[in-house]
Motif scaffolding. Structure first.
Motif, PDB file in Angstrom:
ATOM      1  N   ARG A  67       3.198   6.039  -6.303  1.00  0.00           N
ATOM      2  CA  ARG A  67       1.805   5.599  -6.351  1.00  0.00           C
ATOM      3  C   ARG A  67       0.886   6.712  -6.853  1.00  0.00           C
ATOM      4  N   ARG A 114       0.821  -1.224   0.000  1.00  0.00           N
ATOM      5  CA  ARG A 114       0.000   0.000   0.000  1.00  0.00           C
ATOM      6  C   ARG A 114       0.850   1.267   0.000  1.00  0.00           C
ATOM      7  N   SER A 155       1.331   6.949 -10.679  1.00  0.00           N
ATOM      8  CA  SER A 155       0.710   5.810 -11.356  1.00  0.00           C
ATOM      9  C   SER A 155      -0.807   5.787 -11.191  1.00  0.00           C
ATOM     10  N   GLN A 193      -2.490   5.146  -8.406  1.00  0.00           N
ATOM     11  CA  GLN A 193      -2.959   4.178  -7.420  1.00  0.00           C
ATOM     12  C   GLN A 193      -3.449   4.834  -6.135  1.00  0.00           C
ATOM     13  N   THR A 194      -2.909   6.012  -5.832  1.00  0.00           N
ATOM     14  CA  THR A 194      -3.225   6.707  -4.589  1.00  0.00           C
ATOM     15  C   THR A 194      -3.472   8.177  -4.889  1.00  0.00           C
ATOM     16  N   SER A 250       4.923   3.038  -1.432  1.00  0.00           N
ATOM     17  CA  SER A 250       5.922   2.935  -2.495  1.00  0.00           C
ATOM     18  C   SER A 250       7.306   3.218  -1.938  1.00  0.00           C
TER      19      SER A 250
END
Length: 233
Positions: free
Chosen positions: A186, A178, A189, A191-192, A180
């Protein structure tokens, strides 16, 4: 021994002793000496090699800079150090990477603030500090010293991932999944969300205070003026 050769040698000793004592020799020495005894040995070796490194760096002759350093570069380096200070201040609380009986429980929380930036905010603060110094002190000696610090911080972080996965098992693996290693990876990308990286009060204000005191002390101790003090002096 030539000054640069001595500096490189002490850098290798400093990094090598840290890595060897942190990984292959840690378990056997801790079994023989006990955890407290091992920590004493580790601290003595770390301090001794660090003193040797500092003395070698101070013994370097004056060198011409490799590039011109003006106000724009100083301003950029100052912002890097400010960001590094926030990372460092935030890393002191709620950090599963630090040795703590509550590390596994801490790792169950949602990564926020500096931990949404990277799971190793303390180590990246050292690496960024090293980068900032190279930008404004572009000499061969400073590059060697900063590269040593950055290498130890980042390679040490990678080793810490392996060690924590072994010691904490799924708790660390879930935390790593969860977060990086590389700052903001993140967020880039997708993701977060970027909003998760907003630093908590203790990280923000603690980091600003650390940055102000450290950069003020830079000039007060006889080194070149740094941070905002460079323009306020």
């Amino acid at each position: 021994m030539q000054p640069m050769s001595l500096l490189i040698t002490t850098c290798v000793l400093f990094v090598g002793s840290h890595l060897v004592l942190s990984h292959p020799l840690r378990a056997p020495l801790a079994d023989r000496l006990g955890e407290r005894g091992f920590q004493i040995v580790y601290s003595v070796v770390a301090l001794a090699t660090f003193i040797m490194l500092v003395q070698a760096w101070r013994g370097m002759p004056a060198e011409p800079p490799l590039w011109a350093v003006g106000d724009p570069l100083w301003a950029f380096a100052t912002l890097i150090v400010l960001f590094a200070s926030v990372l460092f201040a935030g890393s002191l609380v709620g950090n599963p990477a630090l040795p703590s009986p509550a590390a596994a429980l801490t790792a169950q929380g949602a990564p926020r603030g500096v931990y949404a930036v990277t799971r190793h905010p303390m180590m990246w603060s050292f690496a960024l500090w090293a980068l900032a110094h190279v930008l404004v002190v572009p000499t061969a000696a400073q590059i060697v010293l900063s590269a040593t610090i950055a290498f130890l911080a980042l390679v040490g972080s990678a080793g810490q991932d392996v060690k924590k996965a072994r010691l904490m098992g799924d708790a660390w693996r879930h935390w790593a999944a969860r977060t990086s290693f590389v700052p903001f990876a993140r967020q880039v990308s997708g993701q977060t969300p970027w909003g998760d990286t907003i630093p908590r009060d203790r990280a923000l204000f603690g980091g600003i205070a650390l940055w102000l005191v450290a950069t003020w002390g830079h000039g007060a101790l006889g080194y070149m003026a740094a941070g905002i003090w460079r323009w306020l002096g």
